[in-house]
Design a protein around this motif. Structure first.
Motif, PDB file in Angstrom:
ATOM      1  N   ASN A 101      24.088  20.046  -6.509  1.00 20.95           N
ATOM      2  CA  ASN A 101      23.237  20.381  -7.421  1.00 20.95           C
ATOM      3  C   ASN A 101      23.443  20.796  -8.820  1.00 20.95           C
ATOM      4  OD1 ASN A 101      22.392  17.144  -7.211  1.00 20.95           O
ATOM      5  ND2 ASN A 101      20.727  17.609  -6.532  1.00 20.95           N
ATOM      6  N   GLY A 103      26.072  23.127  -8.132  1.00 21.94           N
ATOM      7  CA  GLY A 103      27.648  23.690  -8.183  1.00 21.94           C
ATOM      8  C   GLY A 103      27.966  23.594  -6.945  1.00 21.94           C
ATOM      9  N   THR A 104      27.154  23.727  -5.914  1.00 20.97           N
ATOM     10  CA  THR A 104      27.610  24.374  -4.592  1.00 20.97           C
ATOM     11  C   THR A 104      28.414  22.975  -3.555  1.00 20.97           C
ATOM     12  OG1 THR A 104      25.449  23.947  -2.804  1.00 20.97           O
ATOM     13  CG2 THR A 104      25.865  25.946  -4.926  1.00 20.97           C
TER      14      THR A 104
END
Length: 165
Positions: A101, A103-104
């Motif tokens: 969530n 962006g990883t």
């Protein structure tokens, strides 16, 4: 209980690495790939090797490249920024971590001969890195700042940052 970087260093027997951070090779496959089955390698290689790799806050892994694919898997701690430079993709930043969530990604494969560097985005980042064929010191090339800035002049500041220890 929250683990500290020192907890992991002690429990996993991590040792300093020349490129920055610390590591422990904990796996080398029993299968050996013969030199005559490999292109551009100096000798036989394990089919696969794996290391634990830890970077602490204010540490960097300097730009370097290796001859084989390397899979980076996030294990614990804070997200890690993986910075890649290649003639085909240019500059690419990958954030490895445990929260998609934010962006990883949990895992990323670096193609052979791609310049890579890294830094933890917090107190520390613990990862596992897998190489196939297995890694040998002869497969490693450390970046020279002048060469990289000539190849990628538009990324001079990033190159300066990731070519210092």
């Amino acid at each position: 209980m929250n683990k500290t970087a020192q907890d992991w260093i002690e429990n996993l027997n991590l040792l300093p690495l020349a490129e920055g951070g610390c590591f422990n090779r904990y796996y080398a496959s029993k299968q050996i790939i013969q030199k005559d089955q490999l292109d551009n390698f100096s000798g036989d290689r394990y089919a696969t090797t794996k290391i634990y790799y830890l970077l602490e806050e204010n540490e960097i892994s300097v730009f370097h490249k290796i001859k084989q694919e390397e899979v980076w898997d996030f294990l614990y701690g804070d997200p890690l920024e993986l910075v890649l430079l290649s003639p085909t993709s240019g500059l690419k930043n990958i954030i490895l971590g445990s929260d998609p969530n934010l962006g990883t990604v949990v895992s990323y494969t670096v193609e052979p001969d791609t310049w890579m560097a890294a830094q933890s985005l917090g107190d520390y980042s613990l990862l596992a890195c897998t190489c196939s064929p297995g890694f040998d010191d002869d497969d490693y090339t450390s970046a020279k700042r002048e060469i990289l800035t000539n190849l990628y002049p538009e990324h001079t500041e990033i190159i300066k940052f990731f070519t210092q220890l």
